[in-house]
Design a protein around this motif. Sequence first.
Motif, PDB file in Angstrom:
ATOM      1  N   HIS A   1      26.448  43.678   9.791  1.00  0.00           N
ATOM      2  CA  HIS A   1      26.658  42.785   8.651  1.00  0.00           C
ATOM      3  C   HIS A   1      25.796  41.520   8.772  1.00  0.00           C
ATOM      4  CE1 HIS A   1      30.037  44.471   6.256  1.00  0.00           C
ATOM      5  NE2 HIS A   1      30.249  45.154   7.367  1.00  0.00           N
ATOM      6  N   THR A   2      25.706  40.980   9.981  1.00  0.00           N
ATOM      7  CA  THR A   2      24.925  39.757  10.178  1.00  0.00           C
ATOM      8  C   THR A   2      23.443  40.016   9.919  1.00  0.00           C
ATOM      9  OG1 THR A   2      26.534  39.099  11.865  1.00  0.00           O
ATOM     10  CG2 THR A   2      24.495  37.834  11.749  1.00  0.00           C
ATOM     11  N   ARG A   3      22.951  41.158  10.358  1.00  0.00           N
ATOM     12  CA  ARG A   3      21.552  41.515  10.080  1.00  0.00           C
ATOM     13  C   ARG A   3      21.279  41.606   8.584  1.00  0.00           C
ATOM     14  NH1 ARG A   3      20.562  46.396  14.476  1.00  0.00           N
ATOM     15  NH2 ARG A   3      19.692  45.102  16.168  1.00  0.00           N
ATOM     16  N   GLN A   4      22.326  41.885   7.808  1.00  0.00           N
ATOM     17  CA  GLN A   4      22.180  41.985   6.356  1.00  0.00           C
ATOM     18  C   GLN A   4      22.260  40.632   5.668  1.00  0.00           C
ATOM     19  OE1 GLN A   4      25.315  44.727   5.356  1.00  0.00           O
ATOM     20  NE2 GLN A   4      24.258  46.507   6.228  1.00  0.00           N
ATOM     21  N   GLY A   5      22.347  39.558   6.454  1.00  0.00           N
ATOM     22  CA  GLY A   5      22.334  38.216   5.883  1.00  0.00           C
ATOM     23  C   GLY A   5      23.690  37.563   5.750  1.00  0.00           C
ATOM     24  N   LYS A   6      24.730  38.129   6.378  1.00  0.00           N
ATOM     25  CA  LYS A   6      26.073  37.575   6.268  1.00  0.00           C
ATOM     26  C   LYS A   6      26.321  36.498   7.323  1.00  0.00           C
ATOM     27  CE  LYS A   6      27.250  40.513   3.039  1.00  0.00           C
ATOM     28  NZ  LYS A   6      27.498  40.071   1.641  1.00  0.00           N
ATOM     29  N   VAL A   7      27.385  35.728   7.117  1.00  0.00           N
ATOM     30  CA  VAL A   7      27.853  34.817   8.157  1.00  0.00           C
ATOM     31  C   VAL A   7      28.877  35.555   9.020  1.00  0.00           C
ATOM     32  CG1 VAL A   7      27.441  32.692   6.874  1.00  0.00           C
ATOM     33  CG2 VAL A   7      29.631  33.855   6.631  1.00  0.00           C
ATOM     34  N   PHE A   8      28.806  35.323  10.297  1.00  0.00           N
ATOM     35  CA  PHE A   8      29.712  35.953  11.260  1.00  0.00           C
ATOM     36  C   PHE A   8      30.593  34.844  11.821  1.00  0.00           C
ATOM     37  CE2 PHE A   8      29.822  38.289  15.645  1.00  0.00           C
ATOM     38  CZ  PHE A   8      31.168  38.520  15.485  1.00  0.00           C
ATOM     39  N   TYR A   9      31.879  34.874  11.472  1.00  0.00           N
ATOM     40  CA  TYR A   9      32.856  33.887  11.957  1.00  0.00           C
ATOM     41  C   TYR A   9      33.349  34.381  13.316  1.00  0.00           C
ATOM     42  CZ  TYR A   9      36.369  30.206  11.087  1.00  0.00           C
ATOM     43  OH  TYR A   9      37.145  29.043  11.124  1.00  0.00           O
TER      44      TYR A   9
ATOM     45  N   ARG B   1      38.107  29.382   3.613  1.00  0.00           N
ATOM     46  CA  ARG B   1      37.281  28.539   2.725  1.00  0.00           C
ATOM     47  C   ARG B   1      35.817  28.939   2.798  1.00  0.00           C
ATOM     48  NH1 ARG B   1      34.779  26.528  -0.479  1.00  0.00           N
ATOM     49  NH2 ARG B   1      34.863  24.428  -1.374  1.00  0.00           N
ATOM     50  N   LEU B   2      35.347  29.281   3.979  1.00  0.00           N
ATOM     51  CA  LEU B   2      33.965  29.720   4.116  1.00  0.00           C
ATOM     52  C   LEU B   2      33.758  31.052   3.408  1.00  0.00           C
ATOM     53  CD1 LEU B   2      31.165  29.210   5.346  1.00  0.00           C
ATOM     54  CD2 LEU B   2      31.946  30.415   7.394  1.00  0.00           C
ATOM     55  N   SER B   3      34.732  31.969   3.537  1.00  0.00           N
ATOM     56  CA  SER B   3      34.584  33.269   2.891  1.00  0.00           C
ATOM     57  C   SER B   3      34.599  33.147   1.373  1.00  0.00           C
ATOM     58  CB  SER B   3      35.694  34.219   3.350  1.00  0.00           C
ATOM     59  OG  SER B   3      36.943  33.884   2.786  1.00  0.00           O
ATOM     60  N   LEU B   4      35.255  32.127   0.857  1.00  0.00           N
ATOM     61  CA  LEU B   4      35.257  31.891  -0.581  1.00  0.00           C
ATOM     62  C   LEU B   4      33.848  31.629  -1.096  1.00  0.00           C
ATOM     63  CD1 LEU B   4      36.568  31.261  -3.334  1.00  0.00           C
ATOM     64  CD2 LEU B   4      37.173  29.008  -2.453  1.00  0.00           C
ATOM     65  N   GLU B   5      33.016  31.016  -0.266  1.00  0.00           N
ATOM     66  CA  GLU B   5      31.641  30.705  -0.662  1.00  0.00           C
ATOM     67  C   GLU B   5      30.680  31.850  -0.381  1.00  0.00           C
ATOM     68  OE1 GLU B   5      30.965  28.087  -2.405  1.00  0.00           O
ATOM     69  OE2 GLU B   5      32.994  27.304  -2.170  1.00  0.00           O
ATOM     70  N   CYS B   6      30.892  32.563   0.725  1.00  0.00           N
ATOM     71  CA  CYS B   6      29.853  33.526   1.109  1.00  0.00           C
ATOM     72  C   CYS B   6      30.372  34.780   1.798  1.00  0.00           C
ATOM     73  CB  CYS B   6      28.810  32.843   1.995  1.00  0.00           C
ATOM     74  SG  CYS B   6      29.444  31.836   3.335  1.00  0.00           S
ATOM     75  N   GLY B   7      31.642  35.125   1.599  1.00  0.00           N
ATOM     76  CA  GLY B   7      32.137  36.368   2.194  1.00  0.00           C
ATOM     77  C   GLY B   7      32.077  36.314   3.708  1.00  0.00           C
ATOM     78  N   GLY B   8      31.332  37.233   4.312  1.00  0.00           N
ATOM     79  CA  GLY B   8      31.130  37.186   5.752  1.00  0.00           C
ATOM     80  C   GLY B   8      31.838  38.301   6.483  1.00  0.00           C
ATOM     81  N   VAL B   9      31.903  38.151   7.804  1.00  0.00           N
ATOM     82  CA  VAL B   9      32.494  39.160   8.676  1.00  0.00           C
ATOM     83  C   VAL B   9      33.155  38.441   9.840  1.00  0.00           C
ATOM     84  CG1 VAL B   9      30.310  39.434   9.925  1.00  0.00           C
ATOM     85  CG2 VAL B   9      32.036  41.239  10.056  1.00  0.00           C
ATOM     86  N   SER B  10      34.264  38.992  10.329  1.00  0.00           N
ATOM     87  CA  SER B  10      34.942  38.390  11.463  1.00  0.00           C
ATOM     88  C   SER B  10      35.827  39.428  12.141  1.00  0.00           C
ATOM     89  CB  SER B  10      35.789  37.186  11.025  1.00  0.00           C
ATOM     90  OG  SER B  10      36.259  36.465  12.160  1.00  0.00           O
TER      91      SER B  10
ATOM     92  N   GLY C   1      19.546  33.925   1.678  1.00  0.00           N
ATOM     93  CA  GLY C   1      19.745  35.223   2.310  1.00  0.00           C
ATOM     94  C   GLY C   1      19.656  35.217   3.815  1.00  0.00           C
ATOM     95  N   GLN C   2      19.780  34.041   4.439  1.00  0.00           N
ATOM     96  CA  GLN C   2      19.681  33.944   5.890  1.00  0.00           C
ATOM     97  C   GLN C   2      21.061  34.035   6.527  1.00  0.00           C
ATOM     98  OE1 GLN C   2      17.687  30.257   6.740  1.00  0.00           O
ATOM     99  NE2 GLN C   2      15.867  30.790   5.557  1.00  0.00           N
ATOM    100  N   PRO C   3      21.193  34.772   7.627  1.00  0.00           N
ATOM    101  CA  PRO C   3      22.481  34.897   8.310  1.00  0.00           C
ATOM    102  C   PRO C   3      22.785  33.671   9.156  1.00  0.00           C
ATOM    103  CG  PRO C   3      20.831  36.083   9.545  1.00  0.00           C
ATOM    104  CD  PRO C   3      20.131  35.546   8.307  1.00  0.00           C
ATOM    105  N   ALA C   4      24.018  33.599   9.626  1.00  0.00           N
ATOM    106  CA  ALA C   4      24.421  32.543  10.555  1.00  0.00           C
ATOM    107  C   ALA C   4      25.616  33.034  11.359  1.00  0.00           C
ATOM    108  CB  ALA C   4      24.768  31.255   9.816  1.00  0.00           C
ATOM    109  N   ILE C   5      25.660  32.644  12.626  1.00  0.00           N
ATOM    110  CA  ILE C   5      26.815  32.911  13.472  1.00  0.00           C
ATOM    111  C   ILE C   5      27.618  31.622  13.562  1.00  0.00           C
ATOM    112  CG2 ILE C   5      27.613  33.558  15.774  1.00  0.00           C
ATOM    113  CD1 ILE C   5      24.981  35.137  16.092  1.00  0.00           C
ATOM    114  N   ILE C   6      28.799  31.618  12.952  1.00  0.00           N
ATOM    115  CA  ILE C   6      29.671  30.452  12.965  1.00  0.00           C
ATOM    116  C   ILE C   6      30.544  30.561  14.202  1.00  0.00           C
ATOM    117  CG2 ILE C   6      31.302  29.067  11.635  1.00  0.00           C
ATOM    118  CD1 ILE C   6      28.568  29.539  10.279  1.00  0.00           C
ATOM    119  N   CYS C   7      30.159  29.865  15.253  1.00  0.00           N
ATOM    120  CA  CYS C   7      30.853  29.938  16.536  1.00  0.00           C
ATOM    121  C   CYS C   7      32.027  28.958  16.496  1.00  0.00           C
ATOM    122  CB  CYS C   7      29.892  29.604  17.677  1.00  0.00           C
ATOM    123  SG  CYS C   7      30.606  29.810  19.312  1.00  0.00           S
ATOM    124  N   ALA C   8      33.228  29.478  16.237  1.00  0.00           N
ATOM    125  CA  ALA C   8      34.383  28.637  15.953  1.00  0.00           C
ATOM    126  C   ALA C   8      35.268  28.446  17.180  1.00  0.00           C
ATOM    127  CB  ALA C   8      35.201  29.240  14.815  1.00  0.00           C
ATOM    128  N   ALA C   9      35.806  27.244  17.296  1.00  0.00           N
ATOM    129  CA  ALA C   9      36.786  26.943  18.334  1.00  0.00           C
ATOM    130  C   ALA C   9      38.178  27.329  17.853  1.00  0.00           C
ATOM    131  CB  ALA C   9      36.749  25.449  18.672  1.00  0.00           C
TER     132      ALA C   9
END
Length: 315
Positions: free
Chosen positions: A198-206, A151-160, A132-140
Motif C-alpha cells: 500500500h505504501t509503495r502505491q502512495g499511501k500513508v502508513f500509520y 483524522r488522518l484517514s479522513l484526509e488520505c485513507g492509508g494503511v495501519s 501522490g507521495q507516500p509517507a510512514i507516519i511513525c506514531a508514539a
Amino acid sequence: MTDTAVQAPEGYRTHFEWAMLHPRYWGTWLGIALLWVIMWLPRPVGRGVGRAVGWLAWVTGGRRRHVGRVNLRLCFPEWSEEQREQVLREHFRIVGQCFVDYPLLWFGSHRRHRARIQLVDEAGVLEMQSQGQPAIICAAHAPALDFGGLRLSLECGGVSFAKPMKNPIIEWINTRSRSQYGAAMFARDQGLRPAIRHTRQGKVFYYLADEDLGPAHTVFAPFFGVPKATIPALGRLVRLTGAPVVPSMGFYRIDEDRYELVMAEPLADFPTGDDVQDAARMNAALEALIRRDPAQYLWTLRFFKTRPRGEPKVY
C-alpha cells in the motif's frame, strides 16, 4: 479528499454476528449505549464524566500506577517525585477523557471529526499526498492514538495495523471505525507485506514501533537514555517503499478540549544502514514529541520489560 465513509479496499475486517447479542455481552452493549448518550450531553458534562473516569482508573489501577511510576522514574530521573506524580495523574485524566470520547470516533460524522480533531502538519504530509507521495507516519503510543489516526484517514485513507481485541463487539466497532474513511487495517500476524504494498502505491502508513514486543528480532537502543528493546524494521521499510519517516503523536489538549495529531519534520538522512543507529534515531524523534507534553504518552505500557542481558527487571 474523503468526506464520507467508504469501504476499505482490503485488510483485516470484522463483521457483526448474531452471537454478539448473547447475554454475556449485554454489559458491553450497555457500556456502549451509555457512552453514546454521554456523547450527546452538554460538553461540560462529558468532560466531568471524563475526569471521573480518569479518577476511577487512578484509584483502581494499582498495577498501571506502578508501571507508570517506574517508566517516569527511568525517563525523567531529574524530576522530583512530586513532578512525576503530577504528570502521571494528568495522564490518567487524559486516559479517562479519551475513553469517554471514543463514541466520537464510532458514531461521529466527518464534520464532527474535522471540528474536534485537528492535524498539525509540520511535515507537509497532506502536500505529499496531493502529489501522490507516500509517507510512514511513525506514531508514539498515546491515549489519543486512534483520534489522530482517524483524522488522518479522513484526509488520505492509508494503511495501519492493530492488535485484535478479545471482546468481539469492541473489536468489530473499533475496526469498523478505523476503516470508515477507506483505511486498510491489518492484524499484526499478517506481516508487513500488505503495508509495504500500500505504501509503495502512495499511501500513508500509520506505523507504531515503540512497544516492547520481546527480545526476538529487536535491538537495544536508547530511549530517554535507557536501553530499550526496539523493532529495527523502520529502515527496511524506508528502503522498500522510498517513503519519508514522519514522527507523530496524538494529543488531547485539556485546556482547549480538542484532539490533535502532530506530525513533525521528517527524519533527515534516514536510514543510515545501521539497525541500532536507525532505532536510536527513531526513539529520539519520538522522545522529542513526548517531551512537548509528557502526560500524553501511554506511560502505563511496559516499555522496558525486556532488559539487556545481566540487567535486573524494572517492573
